[in-house]
Design an enzyme around this catalytic site. Structure first.
Site, PDB file in Angstrom:
ATOM      1  CG  HIS A 201      -0.538   0.436   2.438  1.00  0.00           C
ATOM      2  ND1 HIS A 201       0.266  -0.592   3.480  1.00  0.00           N
ATOM      3  CD2 HIS A 201       0.277   1.430   3.338  1.00  0.00           C
ATOM      4  CE1 HIS A 201       0.907   0.137   4.313  1.00  0.00           C
ATOM      5  NE2 HIS A 201       1.537   0.782   4.462  1.00  0.00           N
TER       6      HIS A 201
HETATM    7  C1  UD1 Z   1      -2.348   4.550   6.349  1.00  0.00           C
HETATM    8  C2  UD1 Z   1      -1.009   5.609   7.086  1.00  0.00           C
HETATM    9  C3  UD1 Z   1       0.382   4.749   7.069  1.00  0.00           C
HETATM   10  C4  UD1 Z   1      -0.316   2.953   7.471  1.00  0.00           C
HETATM   11  C5  UD1 Z   1      -1.400   2.978   6.620  1.00  0.00           C
HETATM   12  C6  UD1 Z   1      -2.182   1.358   6.729  1.00  0.00           C
HETATM   13  C7  UD1 Z   1      -0.490   8.351   6.953  1.00  0.00           C
HETATM   14  C8  UD1 Z   1      -0.014   9.297   6.155  1.00  0.00           C
HETATM   15  N1  UD1 Z   1      -0.543   7.021   6.252  1.00  0.00           N
HETATM   16  O1  UD1 Z   1      -2.038   5.300   4.761  1.00  0.00           O
HETATM   17  O2  UD1 Z   1       1.128   4.353   8.068  1.00  0.00           O
HETATM   18  O3  UD1 Z   1       0.547   1.982   7.500  1.00  0.00           O
HETATM   19  O4  UD1 Z   1      -2.143   3.795   6.789  1.00  0.00           O
HETATM   20  O5  UD1 Z   1      -3.268   1.699   6.088  1.00  0.00           O
HETATM   21  O6  UD1 Z   1      -0.942   8.318   7.637  1.00  0.00           O
HETATM   22  N2  UD1 Z   1      -9.005   4.418   2.055  1.00  0.00           N
HETATM   23  C9  UD1 Z   1     -10.510   3.625   2.378  1.00  0.00           C
HETATM   24  N3  UD1 Z   1     -11.195   2.826   3.260  1.00  0.00           N
HETATM   25  C10 UD1 Z   1     -10.176   3.664   4.086  1.00  0.00           C
HETATM   26  C11 UD1 Z   1      -9.227   4.437   4.736  1.00  0.00           C
HETATM   27  C12 UD1 Z   1      -8.551   4.418   2.982  1.00  0.00           C
HETATM   28  O7  UD1 Z   1     -11.209   3.660   1.124  1.00  0.00           O
HETATM   29  O8  UD1 Z   1     -11.042   2.697   5.241  1.00  0.00           O
HETATM   30  C13 UD1 Z   1      -8.981   4.756   0.722  1.00  0.00           C
HETATM   31  C14 UD1 Z   1      -9.036   6.816   0.407  1.00  0.00           C
HETATM   32  O9  UD1 Z   1      -9.541   6.125  -1.231  1.00  0.00           O
HETATM   33  C15 UD1 Z   1      -7.947   6.965   0.120  1.00  0.00           C
HETATM   34  C16 UD1 Z   1      -6.338   5.750   0.810  1.00  0.00           C
HETATM   35  O10 UD1 Z   1      -7.134   4.249   1.413  1.00  0.00           O
HETATM   36  O11 UD1 Z   1      -7.371   7.726  -0.689  1.00  0.00           O
HETATM   37  C17 UD1 Z   1      -5.364   5.929   1.374  1.00  0.00           C
HETATM   38  O12 UD1 Z   1      -5.972   5.789   2.462  1.00  0.00           O
HETATM   39  P1  UD1 Z   1      -5.095   7.121   3.839  1.00  0.00           P
HETATM   40  O13 UD1 Z   1      -5.332   6.920   5.430  1.00  0.00           O
HETATM   41  O14 UD1 Z   1      -4.597   8.701   2.788  1.00  0.00           O
HETATM   42  O15 UD1 Z   1      -3.600   6.778   3.534  1.00  0.00           O
HETATM   43  P2  UD1 Z   1      -2.877   4.747   3.876  1.00  0.00           P
HETATM   44  O16 UD1 Z   1      -2.304   4.166   2.709  1.00  0.00           O
HETATM   45  O17 UD1 Z   1      -4.119   3.700   4.041  1.00  0.00           O
END
Ligand code: UD1
Length: 361
Positions: A201
């Site tokens: 991811h």
């Molecule tokens: C975040 C953390 C990372 C951690 C990871 C574990 C930061 C900078 N990054 O990254 O350190 O290792 O979580 O998962 O805080 N999304 C969903 N559903 C959810 C959550 C996210 O669909 O419940 C999608 C959204 O479209 C979003 C993307 O995933 O744009 C990324 O989510 P985000 O929380 O921004 O960062 P992660 O890549 O999950």
């Protein structure tokens, strides 16, 4: 003492659960759980609260996904209001996500002491958003709980007073030790004896379609000789869909939804090899003695390489098939469980907090 725990995303939950539990067993502190809502899907959040027996959060800030600045700022605005209302004596923040650094900045400016659980880890790579979060959080923290001695060394080099640093071990391993006996493979994979488990991811791997396609093509090569199980993170799923990447799904290459803690641990403990870019999984495979191929150029968890089963391959994705082959064919790599990764790290935190409270009363 009134304590707030701040959690926001999947890797926070398995760290906060044992700390919450140790504090409630060992102290009479008033504990309040705040979920920022950075992760909000059932499979990225709710399922963990149930499996880890975490209480339902007292407050959910419902922040959701956004750009880094907007997400971090939104958490700060809502968390500041909450802290002004609750007036805690101490706040606990976990790991390196945007929720961690947002809460850290709010506490510092309101002069509320806060403790960072999983302090001192450094990848020395500022292209990683998590590294920025770690640097700021540790710089501001009043108490720093480290999982390994390299964390202490990094903090001391940066000028953190020794009196603030507490080497207590790895709280995520507390959860693993407790739940390992209950963890099993999900039903659909129950009869599968040999397989590779994959998670990806990190923006550095999945946000560039060419890189992601190359990783997937190499994993598909691997799946010609051994089944590959790949629970897909929402970020990765979106990139695959948006860029119409080429994937031939078949019985040996299984893309599935993100898994709960027990199903994932069940698959991990029985895997021949794990391929990942996660931070926590490097540690869990080291504890379990499962070979881990980390698709990153560096790691903030060097102890998983020096003592554990981890190896970094950077962007050399073409190496994946050969490394998998040698991991399967060579005898199990010997691993040592790092010091204080013993299931008791959270109790050490509770003890430090009790001493802190006694000193202040
Ligand atoms: C975040 C953390 C990372 C951690 C990871 C574990 C930061 C900078 N990054 O990254 O350190 O290792 O979580 O998962 O805080 N999304 C969903 N559903 C959810 C959550 C996210 O669909 O419940 C999608 C959204 O479209 C979003 C993307 O995933 O744009 C990324 O989510 P985000 O929380 O921004 O960062 P992660 O890549 O999950």
């Amino acid at each position: 003492m009134k304590l707030i725990h701040v959690v926001g995303a999947r890797p926070n939950f398995m760290k906060a659960a044992p700390v919450w539990s140790a504090i409630s067993r060992m102290t009479n502190f008033n504990q309040i759980l705040v979920h920022t809502g950075q992760h909000y899907d059932r499979l990225m959040s709710d399922i963990f609260f149930k499996e880890l027996r975490m209480p339902i959060p007292d407050y959910n800030l419902n922040i959701g996904s956004d750009s880094h600045a907007r997400q971090t700022a939104a958490i700060m605005v809502k968390f500041e209001e909450l802290v002004n209302e609750i007036e805690p004596d101490l706040v606990l923040v976990y790991g390196d996500i945007n929720s961690t650094v947002a809460a850290a900045i709010v506490c510092s400016k309101l002069l509320i002491p806060f403790a960072h659980v999983e302090a001192g880890l450094r990848s020395f790579d500022r292209r990683m958003p998590e590294e920025i979060n770690r640097l700021i959080t540790d710089r501001l923290a009043d108490m720093l709980f480290t999982p390994s001695k390299d964390g202490d060394d990094n903090l001391i080099k940066e000028g953190t007073p020794k009196s603030k640093i507490h080497f207590i071990g790895n709280v995520m391993i507390d959860t693993l030790v407790r739940l390992l006996p209950k963890a099993d493979k999900p039903n659909e994979f129950r009869n599968l004896k040999q397989y590779i488990l994959v998670t990806l991811h990190r923006p550095s791997n999945v946000d560039d379609p060419k890189s992601l396609q190359s990783i997937i093509t190499n994993l598909q090569n691997v799946s010609k000789s051994i089944p590959v199980i790949f629970p897909v993170h929402p970020r990765t799923k979106k990139m695959i869909a948006d860029n119409s990447l080429v994937i031939t799904e078949n019985i040996n290459f299984r893309l599935i939804d993100p898994l709960g803690y027990l199903d994932f641990l069940g698959l991990m403990k029985n895997a021949m090899t794990v391929i990942t870019d996660s931070g926590g999984i490097q540690e869990e495979t080291t504890y379990l003695g499962i070979p881990c191929i980390t698709v990153r150029e560096n790691t903030e968890r060097p102890i998983t390489i020096s003592l554990g089963t981890n190896q970094l391959i950077g962007k050399d994705y073409y190496k994946i098939p050969d490394l998998v082959k040698s991991a399967i064919n060579s005898p199990k790599r010997s691993n040592t469980i790092p010091p204080l990764w013993d299931g008791k790290a959270s109790e050490r935190i509770a003890t430090v907090l009790l001493q802190h409270n006694n000193k202040n009363n």
